[in-house]
Design an enzyme around this catalytic site. Structure first.
Site, mmCIF file in Angstrom:
data_model
loop_
_atom_site.group_PDB
_atom_site.id
_atom_site.type_symbol
_atom_site.label_atom_id
_atom_site.label_comp_id
_atom_site.label_asym_id
_atom_site.label_seq_id
_atom_site.Cartn_x
_atom_site.Cartn_y
_atom_site.Cartn_z
ATOM 1 C CB SER A 29 -0.902 0.040 1.245
ATOM 2 O OG SER A 29 -1.903 -0.917 1.145
ATOM 3 C CG HIS A 60 -2.665 -2.113 -3.432
ATOM 4 N ND1 HIS A 60 -1.658 -3.026 -3.244
ATOM 5 C CD2 HIS A 60 -2.968 -1.607 -2.220
ATOM 6 C CE1 HIS A 60 -1.369 -3.083 -1.944
ATOM 7 N NE2 HIS A 60 -2.156 -2.224 -1.303
ATOM 8 C CG HIS A 82 -4.795 -7.027 0.249
ATOM 9 N ND1 HIS A 82 -4.853 -6.127 -0.788
ATOM 10 C CD2 HIS A 82 -3.704 -6.682 0.988
ATOM 11 C CE1 HIS A 82 -3.850 -5.268 -0.682
ATOM 12 N NE2 HIS A 82 -3.132 -5.580 0.388
ATOM 13 C CE1 TYR A 84 -8.648 -5.431 1.688
ATOM 14 C CE2 TYR A 84 -6.824 -6.269 2.988
ATOM 15 C CZ TYR A 84 -7.338 -5.332 2.109
ATOM 16 O OH TYR A 84 -6.552 -4.322 1.642
ATOM 17 C CD GLU A 85 -7.945 -6.735 -2.880
ATOM 18 O OE1 GLU A 85 -8.247 -6.162 -3.930
ATOM 19 O OE2 GLU A 85 -6.777 -7.109 -2.628
ATOM 20 C CB ALA A 112 1.562 -0.020 4.474
ATOM 21 C CG MET A 210 -4.971 -6.380 7.036
ATOM 22 S SD MET A 210 -6.259 -5.217 6.549
ATOM 23 C CE MET A 210 -6.323 -4.140 7.984
ATOM 24 C CB SER A 211 -0.558 -8.207 2.457
ATOM 25 O OG SER A 211 0.554 -7.458 2.935
ATOM 26 C CG ASN A 234 -0.848 2.732 11.278
ATOM 27 O OD1 ASN A 234 -0.854 2.448 10.071
ATOM 28 N ND2 ASN A 234 -1.264 1.899 12.200
ATOM 29 C CG HIS A 246 -6.093 2.478 3.180
ATOM 30 N ND1 HIS A 246 -5.051 1.585 3.377
ATOM 31 C CD2 HIS A 246 -6.158 2.654 1.828
ATOM 32 C CE1 HIS A 246 -4.529 1.237 2.202
ATOM 33 N NE2 HIS A 246 -5.180 1.877 1.251
#
Ligand code: R1P
Length: 271
Positions: A29, A60, A82, A84-85, A112, A210-211, A234, A246
């Site tokens: 990201s 992306h 990802h 979650y997609e 990220a 998440m990746s 963060n 995000h």
């Protein structure tokens, strides 16, 4: 799956003009800007490639960029997939299979991530020395295709030790702070709660995202040497008293783009 891999490979091969890539890059990201540094780029949108999913996440771009970086033939994913997609673990990691088929032997995975380790600061880069799979799934579940790799792959050296040394030396030459730590892969798309972050810290995590984990599992299965770099965008939930977004992730990656680009380019030059 081999048939699909070969179909995607054959399509990409037609565009390669004889430039076989040996190094792969997966850009996380806000980190896709690195692909803009690739010389004589051949750009192929994912939507044109047979069997490729499409990118749906902001930051992306959704294309392959193939060309030269520091004199090396590279193939970069400007945008990743990802879990979650809604993609399966096999779809998320399909491009790694295709990279291997194209001749990739070394892979730089970037992301990220939220900082769990309280000694980190947003904007730090972190060398991934290991990971914890908290995704409750694994891209290798299902019949094993022996031509692609072993049924029970070793994960004790999923992150290549030599490449880690190279990255540390490059960071020191550049006078850049390079943290080191364990990346925890969650499914998302929600960010973690404060209690979850506390748990992940207890379990030995230093950063969370998440990746990456599925891609690294498949790269290990395929015998590809991996280098992982997180951009701490963060601090994870519960560390600072502020909500996560995000937009903030993308904002921070933009701030560290120069350090990130310099480090990865130098490492690629030495690969
Ligand atoms: C959340 O802000 C998004 O940023 C990270 C997380 O995994 C999630 O997709 O993206 P990358 O891991 O693709 O860098």
């Amino acid at each position: 799956m081999i048939e699909q891999i070969n179909e995607s490979k054959a399509f990409i091969d037609q565009h390669l003009e004889g430039k076989q890539p040996h190094i792969g890059l997966i850009l996380g990201s806000g980190l896709g800007i690195l692909a803009d540094e690739i010389e004589n780029p051949i750009i192929i949108p994912y939507k044109e490639i047979p069997n490729f999913p499409t990118s749906t996440v902001a930051g992306h771009k959704g294309q392959l960029v193939i060309g030269e970086l520091q004199g090396k033939n590279v193939i970069a994913m400007q945008g990743r997939f990802h879990y979650y997609e809604g993609y399966s673990m096999q779809q998320v990691t399909f491009p790694v299979r295709v990279m291997k088929a194209l001749g990739v032997e070394k892979l730089v995975v970037t992301n990220a991530a939220g900082g769990i380790n309280e000694s980190f600061d947003p904007g730090n880069l972190m060398l991934i020395k290991d990971h914890i799979n908290m995704m409750g799934d694994n891209p290798l579940i299902g019949p094993n295709e022996d031509e692609l790799g072993a049924r029970f792959p070793d994960m004790s050296q999923a992150y290549d030790r030599e490449l880690m040394e190279v990255a540390k030396n490059c960071a020191s030459d550049l006078n850049l702070t390079l943290q080191e730590g364990v990346y925890v892969g969650n499914t998302g798309p929600v960010y973690e709660t404060g209690a979850e972050v506390k748990m992940l810290r207890t379990l030995g995590g230093d950063a969370v995202g998440m990746s990456t984990v599925p891609e690294v599992i498949v790269a290990s299965h395929a015998g590809i040497d991996v280098l992982g770099i997180s951009c701490i965008s963060n601090m994870a939930a519960g560390i600072l008293d502020q909500p996560l977004s995000h937009d903030e992730v993308i904002e921070t990656t933009e701030k560290v783009r120069e350090d990130f680009i310099q480090l990865v380019k130098k490492v690629i030059g030495k690969m």
